[in-house]
Write an enzyme that holds these catalytic residues in place. Structure first.
Site, PDB file in Angstrom:
ATOM      1  N   SER A   1       1.090   8.651 -68.505  1.00 19.10           N
ATOM      2  CA  SER A   1       1.806   9.009 -69.723  1.00 19.10           C
ATOM      3  C   SER A   1       2.869  10.056 -69.440  1.00 19.10           C
ATOM      4  CB  SER A   1       0.807   9.486 -70.785  1.00 19.10           C
ATOM      5  OG  SER A   1       1.429   9.647 -72.026  1.00 19.10           O
TER       6      SER A   1
ATOM      7  N   ASP B   1       8.261   8.954 -74.294  1.00 21.15           N
ATOM      8  CA  ASP B   1       7.709   9.513 -73.069  1.00 21.15           C
ATOM      9  C   ASP B   1       7.706   8.407 -72.012  1.00 21.15           C
ATOM     10  OD1 ASP B   1       5.690   7.982 -74.199  1.00 21.15           O
ATOM     11  OD2 ASP B   1       4.078   9.305 -73.508  1.00 21.15           O
TER      12      ASP B   1
ATOM     13  N   ASP C   1       5.713   6.281 -70.577  1.00 21.93           N
ATOM     14  CA  ASP C   1       5.111   4.959 -70.787  1.00 21.93           C
ATOM     15  C   ASP C   1       5.397   4.426 -72.179  1.00 21.93           C
ATOM     16  OD1 ASP C   1       3.354   6.771 -72.045  1.00 21.93           O
ATOM     17  OD2 ASP C   1       1.632   5.460 -71.738  1.00 21.93           O
TER      18      ASP C   1
ATOM     19  N   ASP D   1       4.650   5.160 -75.240  1.00 25.17           N
ATOM     20  CA  ASP D   1       3.726   5.053 -76.366  1.00 25.17           C
ATOM     21  C   ASP D   1       3.944   6.186 -77.372  1.00 25.17           C
ATOM     22  OD1 ASP D   1       2.625   7.096 -74.835  1.00 25.17           O
ATOM     23  OD2 ASP D   1       0.573   6.328 -74.904  1.00 25.17           O
TER      24      ASP D   1
END
Length: 544
Positions: free
Chosen positions: A142, A288, A290, A292
């Site tokens: 993340s 961010d 990734d 999500d």
């Protein structure tokens, strides 16, 4: 030292990665006891966030052995014949870890489908349900620093795992022997763009985006994997494709332009804000790495831009979703560290409201009829009358709906700041802030929590502490979790908890200030002062 050397040797002998074998050889050659203790004196624990940690050799690091053991544990819990979808981001070794997972799963008699490219985490979460899979794995850390990677597991409902599944997988991992003895398979399915990204974008079209499209957006994926998918999503929805920060447009595991690849961190949004000013953008959006999470910024009347807080975006999205959905059985949910404003909004709209532990895995389990869930750390799952297309936070879908909201406001000669003022007048100004303390020594966090338990504050920023709840004992029907919650006079609230993914102690602050008349500015000024006073007094109480 002898035991550590023996453990290191055993690890090295089964490690398929020449890089981490060489790392161990160097540590052993220089008789570095501290380095061995750091790598072999503990292990990464598999929990409800899966695995996350620094890359390197040994059980206390993310590496191919750790990942293969995790895959073998997952395979034992699921059993042969089950189907697992695997995705990965652009971090160091993410693609390697994804392939290793597929080899172990297929070798254990399971079916595996692996994403053909570096796509966002919400695409993986969507794919689990879309393909009717039994589980999903996303290799990502993340918004953690560049040296980290992680391993996130989803169940067949498309949501992150919760107890007791995590405990079962953890126990199965502990029972795995040497990874060089594991049977490895081949022949997994590769999921192409048309297999999964196109259906994902089609599902996002059902979101309550609205019909306004005149909006100029400056966007950054922060060196992550969101850029291509966000551009496709905006184009498919009829928006102008956002102008992208060129230096941050492509995946780069070293994140060279930011200290931390998190839109909330100081300096992370500087290039995006510069681009917005240069292009006179109506809206700034960031994901961010990734994709999500979603951050949003808006132009100020006097010039410049301001990033909105996660709670501000959450409040706006909640009201927008409730205005564009119907039904008495609707539910909105957020975590205990997010603003209490959502409860006020739910009551105004006559729908149910739930409060959960921190983490989207809990928000997704909050109950039937969920049309919107959010957490203050920039995570949003936006639904419609058709339900939630993604059973996890989705930075791409959230970006579309935020853009639609901003475009509708622009069409009316207004802005998102005006919508925030409307909410403040209607519900009172719910202002939130965070105090985060990053540490090198994790024992300092435990000491601070113990200090608060043994010497609880009686007053903070001139407000009486009316109640103190130890979340580790379980409160309001919630499972136990490490943390403390204080309710203060005047509707203020403080929650203190260790981060589940970073070496931080996090404190979540909220004050509620009534708005007198039409002018919200005096209430905002008072709220800012109250939050700063809370930060100051809480810092003293923590002793950090």
């Amino acid at each position: 030292m002898t035991d550590l050397v023996r453990l290191a040797g055993q690890w090295r002998d089964q490690d398929p990665d020449p890089e981490t074998r060489a790392e161990l050889d160097a540590v052993l050659e220089r008789d570095d006891l501290a380095a061995l203790e750091d790598r072999f004196g503990a292990k990464l624990e598999f929990g409800t966030a899966g695995l996350r940690g620094a890359l390197g050799a040994g059980p206390n690091r993310m590496n191919r052995v750790t990942v293969m053991r995790a895959a073998a544990g997952l395979a034992r819990v699921l059993g042969p014949g089950r189907h697992v979808v695997i995705g990965y981001d652009g971090r160091h070794k993410s693609d390697v870890f994804a392939a290793d997972t597929a080899r172990v799963l297929t070798g254990a008699g399971l079916r595996a489908s692996v994403m053909a490219a570096k796509w966002p985490t919400p695409v993986l979460a969507f794919a689990v349900r879309h393909l009717g899979a039994d589980a999903g794995v996303m290799v990502t850390a993340s918004h953690n620093p560049p040296q980290d990677n992680g391993y996130k597991v989803y169940w067949g409902d498309g949501a992150q795992i919760v107890p007791p599944i995590d405990e079962e997988i953890s126990a199965a991992i502990d029972a795995v022997g040497r990874v060089d003895a594991l049977p490895l398979g081949e022949g997994w399915r590769t999921l192409g763009h048309d297999d999964i990204v196109v259906p994902y974008l089609r599902a996002l079209a059902a979101l309550p985006i609205g019909d306004a499209r005149d909006i100029a957006v400056a966007y950054t994926p922060l060196h992550g994997v969101g850029g291509t998918t966000v551009s496709e999503a905006f184009r498919a929805a009829g928006f102008e494709v956002p102008v992208m920060v060129s230096r941050q447009a492509m995946p780069d595991p070293d994140f060279p332009t930011v200290a931390f690849p998190n839109p909330e961190e100081p300096g992370a949004m500087d290039l995006a804000l510069e681009l917005a000013a240069a292009t006179r953008a109506d809206l700034v959006i960031a994901n961010d790495p990734d994709a999500d999470r979603c951050a949003a910024g808006v132009p100020l009347p006097g010039g410049g831009y301001r990033m909105l807080t996660g709670d501000e975006v959450g409040g706006l999205l909640a009201e927008h979703v409730l205005r564009h959905t119907s039904g008495d059985d609707r539910l909105v949910a957020t975590s205990i560290v997010s603003s209490s404003l959502l409860a006020r909004i739910a009551a105004e709209h006559g729908v149910r409201h739930a409060e959960t532990l921190t983490g989207f895995k809990w928000i997704m389990k909050s109950g039937p009829g969920l049309v919107f869930g959010y957490e203050e750390a920039l995570g949003y799952s936006v639904g419609s009358d058709a339900g939630l297309p993604v059973h996890d936070k989705d930075g791409v879908g959230a970006a579309l709906v935020v853009a639609g909201m901003a475009a509708a406001a622009k069409r009316d000669g207004r802005s998102l700041l005006d919508l925030l003022d409307d909410q403040a007048r209607r519900y009172g100004l719910h202002a939130t802030a965070q105090l985060s303390v990053r540490v090198e020594d994790l024992s300092l966090i435990a000491q601070a929590m113990e200090r608060l338990r043994t010497h609880p504050p009686m007053e903070l920023a001139g407000r009486t502490v009316e109640s103190a709840e130890d979340l580790s004992r379980g409160v309001a029907g919630l499972p136990p979790t490490e943390g403390l919650r204080y309710r203060l006079s005047g509707g203020a609230r403080v929650v203190v908890r260790p981060s589940g993914t970073e070496p931080k102690l996090k404190c979540y602050l909220e004050v509620v200030v009534p708005v007198e008349g039409e002018d919200v500015a005096p209430a905002r000024a008072r709220a800012a002062q109250d939050l700063e006073a809370l930060k100051k007094d809480l810092s003293v109480a923590l002793g950090l």
